[in-house]
Design a protein around this motif. Structure first.
Motif, PDB file in Angstrom:
ATOM      1  N   PHE A  20       0.822  -1.207   0.000  1.00 21.45           N
ATOM      2  CA  PHE A  20       0.000   0.000   0.000  1.00 21.45           C
ATOM      3  C   PHE A  20       0.856   1.258   0.000  1.00 21.45           C
ATOM      4  O   PHE A  20       0.598   2.192  -0.755  1.00 21.45           O
TER       5      PHE A  20
ATOM      6  N   PHE B 177       0.983   2.189  -4.211  1.00 19.94           N
ATOM      7  CA  PHE B 177       0.050   3.231  -4.638  1.00 19.94           C
ATOM      8  C   PHE B 177       0.766   4.448  -5.221  1.00 19.94           C
ATOM      9  O   PHE B 177       0.323   4.989  -6.235  1.00 19.94           O
TER      10      PHE B 177
ATOM     11  N   LEU C 234      -2.776   8.417  -0.441  1.00 23.02           N
ATOM     12  CA  LEU C 234      -3.817   7.384  -0.419  1.00 23.02           C
ATOM     13  C   LEU C 234      -3.304   6.078   0.203  1.00 23.02           C
ATOM     14  O   LEU C 234      -3.980   5.470   1.036  1.00 23.02           O
ATOM     15  N   GLY C 235      -2.110   5.656  -0.182  1.00 21.62           N
ATOM     16  CA  GLY C 235      -1.536   4.436   0.383  1.00 21.62           C
ATOM     17  C   GLY C 235      -1.298   4.552   1.873  1.00 21.62           C
ATOM     18  O   GLY C 235      -1.551   3.616   2.639  1.00 21.62           O
TER      19      GLY C 235
ATOM     20  N   LYS D 240      -2.906   6.546   3.951  1.00 20.49           N
ATOM     21  CA  LYS D 240      -4.227   6.555   4.610  1.00 20.49           C
ATOM     22  C   LYS D 240      -4.803   5.150   4.723  1.00 20.49           C
ATOM     23  O   LYS D 240      -5.395   4.803   5.745  1.00 20.49           O
ATOM     24  N   ILE D 241      -4.654   4.346   3.678  1.00 21.52           N
ATOM     25  CA  ILE D 241      -5.188   2.982   3.715  1.00 21.52           C
ATOM     26  C   ILE D 241      -4.416   2.130   4.712  1.00 21.52           C
ATOM     27  O   ILE D 241      -5.002   1.366   5.472  1.00 21.52           O
TER      28      ILE D 241
ATOM     29  N   SER E 243      -5.578   2.726   8.357  1.00 22.58           N
ATOM     30  CA  SER E 243      -7.023   2.875   8.515  1.00 22.58           C
ATOM     31  C   SER E 243      -7.636   1.628   9.142  1.00 22.58           C
ATOM     32  O   SER E 243      -6.981   0.621   9.346  1.00 22.58           O
TER      33      SER E 243
ATOM     34  N   PHE F 263      -9.796  -0.116   7.615  1.00 23.22           N
ATOM     35  CA  PHE F 263      -9.865  -1.090   6.533  1.00 23.22           C
ATOM     36  C   PHE F 263      -8.674  -2.036   6.590  1.00 23.22           C
ATOM     37  O   PHE F 263      -8.816  -3.247   6.435  1.00 23.22           O
ATOM     38  N   PHE F 264      -7.493  -1.489   6.806  1.00 22.86           N
ATOM     39  CA  PHE F 264      -6.294  -2.316   6.870  1.00 22.86           C
ATOM     40  C   PHE F 264      -6.359  -3.246   8.091  1.00 22.86           C
ATOM     41  O   PHE F 264      -5.987  -4.416   8.012  1.00 22.86           O
TER      42      PHE F 264
END
Length: 124
Positions: free
Chosen positions: A64, A68, A97-98, A100-101, A104, A106-107
């Motif tokens: 990520f 990204f 973006l990477g 943040k992911i 997060s 989500f991760f």
């Protein structure tokens, strides 16, 4: 399947340690250290599922965080041309973006099954 991995992963740990011992002076320079190989080998012997979970989590994090920005720069280069401002915008946007992911919920949800398997292995 779990019992097969419980046997195979410590054997892999022993192989990694032996490989590190055989090649200790061959190609280690500057930033590379045999310590990481020894730690991985010992981790695979002592707590195999936890070591694999940690390794997979770090690799996924690298995908990520580094993937990204590279993808964003590639898309920017395809849209605006090689030597243009769009490459930098894609690189920085992909990096944000990477990042943040990777940090997060989500991760955390993505790697939760790895943690569950490692926790069950520690209880056994």
């Amino acid at each position: 399947m779990k019992s097969l991995l419980r046997v195979a992963l410590p054997i892999l740990g022993i192989i990694i340690i032996l490989f590190q011992l055989m090649h200790i002076g061959d190609y280690y320079q500057r930033f590379d250290s045999p310590l990481w190989g020894f730690l991985l080998g010992i981790g695979l012997i002592v707590s195999p599922f936890t070591a694999v979970g940690i390794l997979l989590t770090y690799l996924l994090m690298l995908v990520f965080i580094l993937g990204f920005p590279i993808l964003g720069a590639y898309i920017g280069a395809q849209i605006t041309g090689k030597d243009s401002f769009g490459v930098w915008v894609g690189l920085i946007g992909g990096g944000i973006l990477g990042f943040k992911i990777a940090w997060s919920d989500f991760f955390n949800t993505l790697v939760a099954p790895l943690r569950k398997v490692a926790d069950q292995d520690d209880k056994d």
